[in-house]
Design a protein around this motif. Structure first.
Motif, PDB file in Angstrom:
ATOM      1  N   SER A   1      -6.314  21.709   8.271  1.00 54.94           N
ATOM      2  CA  SER A   1      -6.918  22.965   7.816  1.00 54.94           C
ATOM      3  C   SER A   1      -6.067  23.634   6.745  1.00 54.94           C
ATOM      4  N   THR A   2      -4.759  23.568   6.893  1.00 55.44           N
ATOM      5  CA  THR A   2      -3.874  24.172   5.880  1.00 55.44           C
ATOM      6  C   THR A   2      -4.101  23.540   4.521  1.00 55.44           C
ATOM      7  N   LEU A   3      -4.179  22.217   4.487  1.00 61.99           N
ATOM      8  CA  LEU A   3      -4.384  21.515   3.216  1.00 61.99           C
ATOM      9  C   LEU A   3      -5.696  21.928   2.571  1.00 61.99           C
ATOM     10  N   MET A   4      -6.755  22.033   3.359  1.00 58.96           N
ATOM     11  CA  MET A   4      -8.052  22.399   2.804  1.00 58.96           C
ATOM     12  C   MET A   4      -8.100  23.876   2.392  1.00 58.96           C
TER      13      MET A   4
ATOM     14  N   ILE B   1     -15.819  24.756  -5.707  1.00 58.31           N
ATOM     15  CA  ILE B   1     -15.260  24.357  -4.412  1.00 58.31           C
ATOM     16  C   ILE B   1     -15.547  25.440  -3.381  1.00 58.31           C
ATOM     17  N   GLY B   2     -16.131  25.056  -2.260  1.00 53.55           N
ATOM     18  CA  GLY B   2     -16.424  25.995  -1.177  1.00 53.55           C
ATOM     19  C   GLY B   2     -16.031  25.406   0.160  1.00 53.55           C
ATOM     20  N   MET B   3     -15.685  26.285   1.110  1.00 50.41           N
ATOM     21  CA  MET B   3     -15.232  25.828   2.423  1.00 50.41           C
ATOM     22  C   MET B   3     -16.008  26.539   3.521  1.00 50.41           C
ATOM     23  N   LEU B   4     -16.451  25.755   4.512  1.00 50.39           N
ATOM     24  CA  LEU B   4     -17.118  26.283   5.698  1.00 50.39           C
ATOM     25  C   LEU B   4     -16.157  26.145   6.877  1.00 50.39           C
ATOM     26  N   TYR B   5     -15.881  27.268   7.547  1.00 52.63           N
ATOM     27  CA  TYR B   5     -14.907  27.281   8.627  1.00 52.63           C
ATOM     28  C   TYR B   5     -15.557  27.010   9.977  1.00 52.63           C
TER      29      TYR B   5
ATOM     30  N   ASP C   1     -14.766  22.445   8.025  1.00 52.63           N
ATOM     31  CA  ASP C   1     -13.648  22.399   8.966  1.00 52.63           C
ATOM     32  C   ASP C   1     -14.193  22.337  10.395  1.00 52.63           C
ATOM     33  N   GLU C   2     -14.057  21.178  11.032  1.00 51.62           N
ATOM     34  CA  GLU C   2     -14.507  20.959  12.409  1.00 51.62           C
ATOM     35  C   GLU C   2     -15.945  21.471  12.602  1.00 51.62           C
ATOM     36  N   PRO C   3     -16.903  21.006  11.805  1.00 50.88           N
ATOM     37  CA  PRO C   3     -18.245  21.594  11.847  1.00 50.88           C
ATOM     38  C   PRO C   3     -19.044  21.265  13.093  1.00 50.88           C
TER      39      PRO C   3
ATOM     40  N   VAL D   1     -18.233  15.737  -0.341  1.00 55.49           N
ATOM     41  CA  VAL D   1     -18.206  16.364   0.983  1.00 55.49           C
ATOM     42  C   VAL D   1     -16.914  15.966   1.679  1.00 55.49           C
ATOM     43  N   VAL D   2     -16.197  16.961   2.198  1.00 58.26           N
ATOM     44  CA  VAL D   2     -14.955  16.714   2.916  1.00 58.26           C
ATOM     45  C   VAL D   2     -15.147  17.170   4.357  1.00 58.26           C
ATOM     46  N   LEU D   3     -15.014  16.237   5.285  1.00 52.94           N
ATOM     47  CA  LEU D   3     -15.171  16.521   6.708  1.00 52.94           C
ATOM     48  C   LEU D   3     -13.797  16.562   7.360  1.00 52.94           C
TER      49      LEU D   3
END
Length: 485
Positions: free
Chosen positions: A42-45, A79-83, A161-163, A189-191
């Motif tokens: 999670s830190t890296l993302m 770039i977007g991130m879903l927590y 992130d852990e979706p 897509v990054v899982l």
């Protein structure tokens, strides 16, 4: 869009969350970032998405060096991130949340945004009512809404992130189908996950992190054994259901009806004895959440009676239930379980206070004991929101009493890797062996079958199945969860 991360370091004092990570993310690819809790995923993302500043290293977007100071700068590069816990506004409607953060006029045309949302939902296979308040959505539906928001804003690199934590298998199928469509359309897509089955099902390639470093990588077809060795050095053993002799009655719900969640609770009559471990199964929002809150004194029934240790507790508040030895741990870690902005030590001070004053020095020592005993990657002064999801979960577990009558746990292993799941259930099994009743919900059927003495299946607010694990299997439970008993 190709993204290269070179020698990324992130240090929090003596803690090296990322310790020289190299990674390349390619378009039209689903890339898995796999690792146990605290591995640095999670830190890296968060560094890539602008939520965290790196200590050192280089980020290249299509060979151009970038240094994102905030999420807006990352978003400007697509770039977007879903927590794990969606970032939305629960009191607002689906449509109002969809509109939030998008470019619009002073007096926006809601009909245009409604059409845009409807089009994205058709394209992705989502079913979202634009006028429904977000507070009434399941976690899976909130994820769908946030994904639609990112797509409407033009994101071409989507980090999840852990979706699949806390969502049903049906919702996971919908999500994975949508992600495959995006990848085939050229998106990256990054899982981020600790679940091998999710990575093996969805990803084209995988990078494995361990203790802040890259421990290996692989491309499809994957070897499960090789991935486990990269993560743990060995394959962790599953938790074992030892079975316990039931003791005196701990909980009795008699004809209980209650409001809450999506379905509420209807005509619920069930007994749980001390020493039992009871797993609650069902699609998200089928009544398990209301059941746990009624049993904890957080939700009052509209009809029926609630007994704890044969004492009628109907209408009493949560503090009265706690006095009777009832402990509750919610799934929403930062929304219900922890207080953002406070440190680990400050949480211990609040839990241990015996007067209106707080002994912070003593609490720092107690916090250090909890950190060591529950293997939390943190320090007493660490703000709880800076901890990874798995470490927040460990911290919450450290707050549970040693000798409860009844433990009520909502997804207690949410976001934990296999080794951590086994560790948690060894702890909980010891508590059950000492005479506590444990009632827990989980979206993982295998976990429920592995550790439960009994399984209660919920469907549309009712318990439709009460069965022992040896008398059922995953397929039979799956049919019951879908209402086919």
């Amino acid at each position: 869009m190709t993204i290269a991360l070179r020698s990324i370091h992130k240090h929090y004092g003596d803690i090296r969350a990322n310790d020289g990570i190299d990674l390349v993310l390619r378009p039209s690819t689903v890339h898995g970032i796999l690792g146990e809790n605290g591995a640095g995923k999670s830190t890296l993302m968060k560094i890539l998405s602008g939520y965290v500043r790196k200590t050192s290293g280089t980020i290249l977007v299509d060979s151009e060096e970038v240094d994102f100071k905030n999420p807006a700068e990352a978003a400007s590069h697509g770039i977007g991130m879903l927590y794990q816990d969606p970032l939305d506004f629960p009191p607002l409607t689906v449509l109002e949340n969809f509109m939030a953060g998008q470019r619009m006029k002073a007096w926006p045309d809601r009909s245009l945004f409604r059409k845009r949302l409807a089009g994205l939902c058709r394209e992705m296979g989502f079913d979202l009512d634009p006028e429904t308040p977000v507070v009434r959505l399941t976690v899976g539906e909130r994820q769908q809404l946030e994904l639609a928001r990112h797509l409407a804003a033009g994101r071409r690199v989507l980090i999840l992130d852990e979706p699949t934590t806390g969502i049903s298998s049906l919702q996971k199928d919908v999500l994975f189908s949508a992600l495959r469509r995006l990848s085939s359309g050229g998106a990256t897509v990054v899982l981020v996950s600790h679940k091998l089955e999710d990575v093996e099902t969805l990803c084209d390639e995988v990078t494995v992190l361990k203790k802040g470093r890259v421990s290996g990588s692989a491309v499809r077809p994957f070897s499960t054994g090789a991935l486990l060795e990269m993560m743990f050095g060995r394959e962790p053993a599953p938790p074992l259901r030892k079975g316990h002799e039931p003791g005196a009655q701990a909980l009795f719900l008699e004809g209980v009806h209650a409001h809450g969640g999506r379905t509420g609770l209807a005509q619920c009559t069930v007994k749980v004895n001390r020493g039992e471990v009871v797993g609650l199964a069902g699609l998200e929002g089928s009544g398990q959440d209301v059941f746990l809150r009624v049993a904890a004194g957080l939700t009052r029934p509209t009809r029926g009676r609630v007994h704890v240790s044969r004492k009628d507790m109907t209408g009493r508040d949560h503090h009265a239930f706690k006095t009777m030895g009832v402990a509750f741990q919610p799934a929403a870690r930062l929304e219900e379980g922890l207080i953002a902005g406070l440190s680990v030590a400050e949480h211990c001070a609040i839990l241990e206070r015996s007067s209106f004053s707080l002994d912070l020095d003593a609490s720092a020592s107690l916090a250090q004991e909890r950190i060591q005993s529950f293997q939390v990657a943190a320090r007493p002064e660490s703000p709880v929101e800076s901890l990874s999801g798995g470490n927040q979960q460990r911290l919450l577990l450290s707050f549970l009493p040693d000798d409860p009558v009844l433990l009520l746990l909502e997804n207690p292993t949410r976001g934990l890797d296999r080794e951590s799941v086994r560790w948690v259930w060894e702890r909980l099994d010891a508590i059950a062996s000492n005479g506590a009743a444990i009632v827990f919900s989980s979206s993982e059927i295998d976990e429920i079958l592995m550790v439960s003495d009994r399984v209660l299946v919920f469907f549309e607010g009712r318990i439709i199945h009460d069965v022992r694990p040896e008398d059922t299997d995953a397929l039979m439970l799956g049919k019951a969860i879908a209402g086919r008993v």
